[in-house]
Design a protein around this motif. Sequence first.
Motif, PDB file in Angstrom:
ATOM      1  N   GLU A   1      -6.125 -84.308  60.830  1.00  0.00           N
ATOM      2  CA  GLU A   1      -5.900 -84.707  59.058  1.00  0.00           C
ATOM      3  C   GLU A   1      -4.925 -85.906  59.115  1.00  0.00           C
ATOM      4  OE1 GLU A   1      -6.462 -80.636  57.035  1.00  0.00           O
ATOM      5  OE2 GLU A   1      -4.481 -81.238  57.600  1.00  0.00           O
ATOM      6  N   ALA A   2      -3.692 -86.009  59.834  1.00  0.00           N
ATOM      7  CA  ALA A   2      -2.900 -87.028  59.725  1.00  0.00           C
ATOM      8  C   ALA A   2      -3.477 -88.161  60.266  1.00  0.00           C
ATOM      9  CB  ALA A   2      -1.487 -86.496  60.577  1.00  0.00           C
ATOM     10  N   SER A   3      -4.078 -88.307  61.394  1.00  0.00           N
ATOM     11  CA  SER A   3      -4.805 -89.373  61.952  1.00  0.00           C
ATOM     12  C   SER A   3      -5.769 -90.263  61.062  1.00  0.00           C
ATOM     13  CB  SER A   3      -5.645 -89.118  63.360  1.00  0.00           C
ATOM     14  OG  SER A   3      -4.603 -88.419  64.162  1.00  0.00           O
ATOM     15  N   ALA A   4      -6.445 -89.521  60.041  1.00  0.00           N
ATOM     16  CA  ALA A   4      -7.408 -89.938  59.156  1.00  0.00           C
ATOM     17  C   ALA A   4      -6.616 -90.590  57.934  1.00  0.00           C
ATOM     18  CB  ALA A   4      -8.137 -89.032  58.645  1.00  0.00           C
ATOM     19  N   LEU A   5      -5.404 -89.689  57.685  1.00  0.00           N
ATOM     20  CA  LEU A   5      -4.644 -89.982  56.255  1.00  0.00           C
ATOM     21  C   LEU A   5      -3.758 -91.355  56.553  1.00  0.00           C
ATOM     22  CD1 LEU A   5      -3.752 -89.474  53.550  1.00  0.00           C
ATOM     23  CD2 LEU A   5      -2.095 -87.901  54.593  1.00  0.00           C
ATOM     24  N   ILE A   6      -3.241 -91.557  57.852  1.00  0.00           N
ATOM     25  CA  ILE A   6      -2.462 -92.648  58.179  1.00  0.00           C
ATOM     26  C   ILE A   6      -3.208 -94.001  57.983  1.00  0.00           C
ATOM     27  CG2 ILE A   6      -2.988 -93.083  60.733  1.00  0.00           C
ATOM     28  CD1 ILE A   6       0.427 -92.999  59.092  1.00  0.00           C
ATOM     29  N   LYS A   7      -4.459 -94.025  58.089  1.00  0.00           N
ATOM     30  CA  LYS A   7      -5.075 -95.406  57.736  1.00  0.00           C
ATOM     31  C   LYS A   7      -5.454 -95.434  56.276  1.00  0.00           C
ATOM     32  CE  LYS A   7      -8.970 -95.823  60.405  1.00  0.00           C
ATOM     33  NZ  LYS A   7      -8.602 -97.428  60.770  1.00  0.00           N
ATOM     34  N   GLU A   8      -5.331 -94.408  55.480  1.00  0.00           N
ATOM     35  CA  GLU A   8      -5.487 -94.436  54.085  1.00  0.00           C
ATOM     36  C   GLU A   8      -4.180 -95.009  53.541  1.00  0.00           C
ATOM     37  OE1 GLU A   8      -7.475 -91.323  51.564  1.00  0.00           O
ATOM     38  OE2 GLU A   8      -8.213 -90.556  53.407  1.00  0.00           O
ATOM     39  N   ILE A   9      -3.089 -94.671  53.944  1.00  0.00           N
ATOM     40  CA  ILE A   9      -1.970 -94.980  53.446  1.00  0.00           C
ATOM     41  C   ILE A   9      -1.388 -96.108  53.937  1.00  0.00           C
ATOM     42  CG2 ILE A   9      -1.517 -92.656  52.572  1.00  0.00           C
ATOM     43  CD1 ILE A   9       0.865 -92.798  54.858  1.00  0.00           C
ATOM     44  N   THR A  10      -1.967 -97.023  54.771  1.00  0.00           N
ATOM     45  CA  THR A  10      -1.355 -98.224  55.526  1.00  0.00           C
ATOM     46  C   THR A  10      -2.013 -99.334  54.771  1.00  0.00           C
ATOM     47  OG1 THR A  10      -1.070 -97.048  57.405  1.00  0.00           O
ATOM     48  CG2 THR A  10      -1.259 -99.508  57.467  1.00  0.00           C
TER      49      THR A  10
ATOM     50  N   GLN B   1       2.250 -93.082  48.617  1.00  0.00           N
ATOM     51  CA  GLN B   1       3.116 -91.637  48.552  1.00  0.00           C
ATOM     52  C   GLN B   1       2.260 -90.546  47.707  1.00  0.00           C
ATOM     53  OE1 GLN B   1       6.692 -92.403  49.635  1.00  0.00           O
ATOM     54  NE2 GLN B   1       6.192 -89.980  50.087  1.00  0.00           N
ATOM     55  N   ALA B   2       1.701 -90.947  46.794  1.00  0.00           N
ATOM     56  CA  ALA B   2       0.582 -90.069  46.209  1.00  0.00           C
ATOM     57  C   ALA B   2      -0.468 -89.325  46.904  1.00  0.00           C
ATOM     58  CB  ALA B   2       0.181 -90.624  44.688  1.00  0.00           C
ATOM     59  N   LYS B   3      -0.856 -89.957  47.978  1.00  0.00           N
ATOM     60  CA  LYS B   3      -1.966 -89.338  48.744  1.00  0.00           C
ATOM     61  C   LYS B   3      -1.430 -88.290  49.694  1.00  0.00           C
ATOM     62  CE  LYS B   3      -4.874 -93.338  48.430  1.00  0.00           C
ATOM     63  NZ  LYS B   3      -5.576 -94.543  49.341  1.00  0.00           N
ATOM     64  N   ILE B   4      -0.103 -88.134  49.789  1.00  0.00           N
ATOM     65  CA  ILE B   4       0.559 -87.214  50.521  1.00  0.00           C
ATOM     66  C   ILE B   4       1.238 -85.927  49.988  1.00  0.00           C
ATOM     67  CG2 ILE B   4       2.286 -86.714  52.284  1.00  0.00           C
ATOM     68  CD1 ILE B   4       2.454 -89.540  52.989  1.00  0.00           C
ATOM     69  N   GLU B   5       0.276 -84.707  50.220  1.00  0.00           N
ATOM     70  CA  GLU B   5       0.650 -83.633  49.376  1.00  0.00           C
ATOM     71  C   GLU B   5       1.978 -83.173  49.806  1.00  0.00           C
ATOM     72  OE1 GLU B   5      -2.114 -80.327  49.428  1.00  0.00           O
ATOM     73  OE2 GLU B   5      -3.881 -81.742  49.581  1.00  0.00           O
ATOM     74  N   LYS B   6       2.865 -83.063  48.687  1.00  0.00           N
ATOM     75  CA  LYS B   6       4.624 -82.571  49.047  1.00  0.00           C
ATOM     76  C   LYS B   6       4.355 -81.363  49.648  1.00  0.00           C
ATOM     77  CE  LYS B   6       8.724 -82.142  46.646  1.00  0.00           C
ATOM     78  NZ  LYS B   6       9.353 -81.758  45.041  1.00  0.00           N
ATOM     79  N   ASP B   7       5.264 -81.111  50.717  1.00  0.00           N
ATOM     80  CA  ASP B   7       5.401 -79.918  51.551  1.00  0.00           C
ATOM     81  C   ASP B   7       4.177 -79.397  52.270  1.00  0.00           C
ATOM     82  OD1 ASP B   7       7.907 -79.907  50.312  1.00  0.00           O
ATOM     83  OD2 ASP B   7       7.253 -78.541  48.538  1.00  0.00           O
ATOM     84  N   LYS B   8       3.075 -80.210  52.404  1.00  0.00           N
ATOM     85  CA  LYS B   8       2.024 -79.830  53.124  1.00  0.00           C
ATOM     86  C   LYS B   8       2.489 -80.534  54.627  1.00  0.00           C
ATOM     87  CE  LYS B   8      -2.862 -80.301  53.900  1.00  0.00           C
ATOM     88  NZ  LYS B   8      -4.226 -80.507  53.504  1.00  0.00           N
ATOM     89  N   VAL B   9       1.744 -79.525  55.619  1.00  0.00           N
ATOM     90  CA  VAL B   9       1.884 -79.944  57.117  1.00  0.00           C
ATOM     91  C   VAL B   9       0.509 -80.087  57.383  1.00  0.00           C
ATOM     92  CG1 VAL B   9       2.618 -79.370  59.384  1.00  0.00           C
ATOM     93  CG2 VAL B   9       3.962 -78.550  57.331  1.00  0.00           C
ATOM     94  N   TYR B  10       0.195 -81.359  57.983  1.00  0.00           N
ATOM     95  CA  TYR B  10      -1.138 -81.729  58.201  1.00  0.00           C
ATOM     96  C   TYR B  10      -1.447 -81.516  59.673  1.00  0.00           C
ATOM     97  CZ  TYR B  10      -1.360 -84.119  53.821  1.00  0.00           C
ATOM     98  OH  TYR B  10      -1.255 -84.596  52.492  1.00  0.00           O
ATOM     99  N   SER B  11      -2.757 -81.353  59.962  1.00  0.00           N
ATOM    100  CA  SER B  11      -3.021 -81.247  61.344  1.00  0.00           C
ATOM    101  C   SER B  11      -3.172 -82.561  61.793  1.00  0.00           C
ATOM    102  CB  SER B  11      -4.592 -80.624  61.494  1.00  0.00           C
ATOM    103  OG  SER B  11      -5.421 -81.392  60.976  1.00  0.00           O
ATOM    104  N   LEU B  12      -3.188 -82.521  63.349  1.00  0.00           N
ATOM    105  CA  LEU B  12      -3.090 -83.869  63.805  1.00  0.00           C
ATOM    106  C   LEU B  12      -4.348 -84.800  63.324  1.00  0.00           C
ATOM    107  CD1 LEU B  12      -1.249 -85.617  65.628  1.00  0.00           C
ATOM    108  CD2 LEU B  12      -2.671 -84.553  67.519  1.00  0.00           C
TER     109      LEU B  12
END
Length: 229
Positions: A25-34, A12-23
């Motif tokens: 960015e989100a594709s890279a971040l999803i791997k980090e938070i899984t 949860q801490a790796k996701i910036e509150k109220d930020k909308v990510y590009s596709l």
Amino acid sequence: MARLTKKQKEAQAKIEKDKVYSLTEASALIKEITNTKFDASVDLAVRLGVDPRKANQMVRGVVSLPHGTGKDVKVLALVTPDKEAEAKEAGADYVGLDEYLDKIKGGWTDVDVIITMPSVMGKLGPLGRVLGPRGLMPNPKTGTVTMDVAKAVTEVKAGKIDFKVDKTGIVHAAIGKASFSAEKIQENANELLTTLMKLKPTAAKGVYVKSIYMSSTMSPSIAVDTKIG
């Protein structure tokens, strides 16, 4: 409300509150938070500005994900004897007709997709109560009722999925696995979103794609930019 585990708090801490990510960015971040011990599924939830109660605003379609879903899709081919060989050769897990119809009547639905022929659909009608709620009823619009059984089986095995807006106006779809590279997740997601954009009903007014969220099994959701392409 259930308490978050240490790993869930870290994700949860790796996701910036109220930020909308590009596709991307989100594709890279999803791997980090899984952080699951198994290969988690990656999913998209797209809220559309449609009223699915109206027939002219129903959104349903199929898309062939360039990198597949990462899931071993179990396919049942309900075909006449003359089509059995080609269905088996194409990779169908179960092939037959009457014996499988009887199994389904008994409650068996241990498959992901059912492919059949137009001439067989009459026999499937009475099984709508079993297959319908599970999303297993073959449909010509999704290519699962066809005379080219081999092609349909091959496409489903390669990553062709069908999707349908639910009663709340959301399309849910699995677009890969957490083990995929960020590039493959992004390309699969982009293929689904591009297909959805082409299916905008003419009767739908206002904003068509209201929100997009990416998540994996047991991960928090990531808000994705709705400006596609």
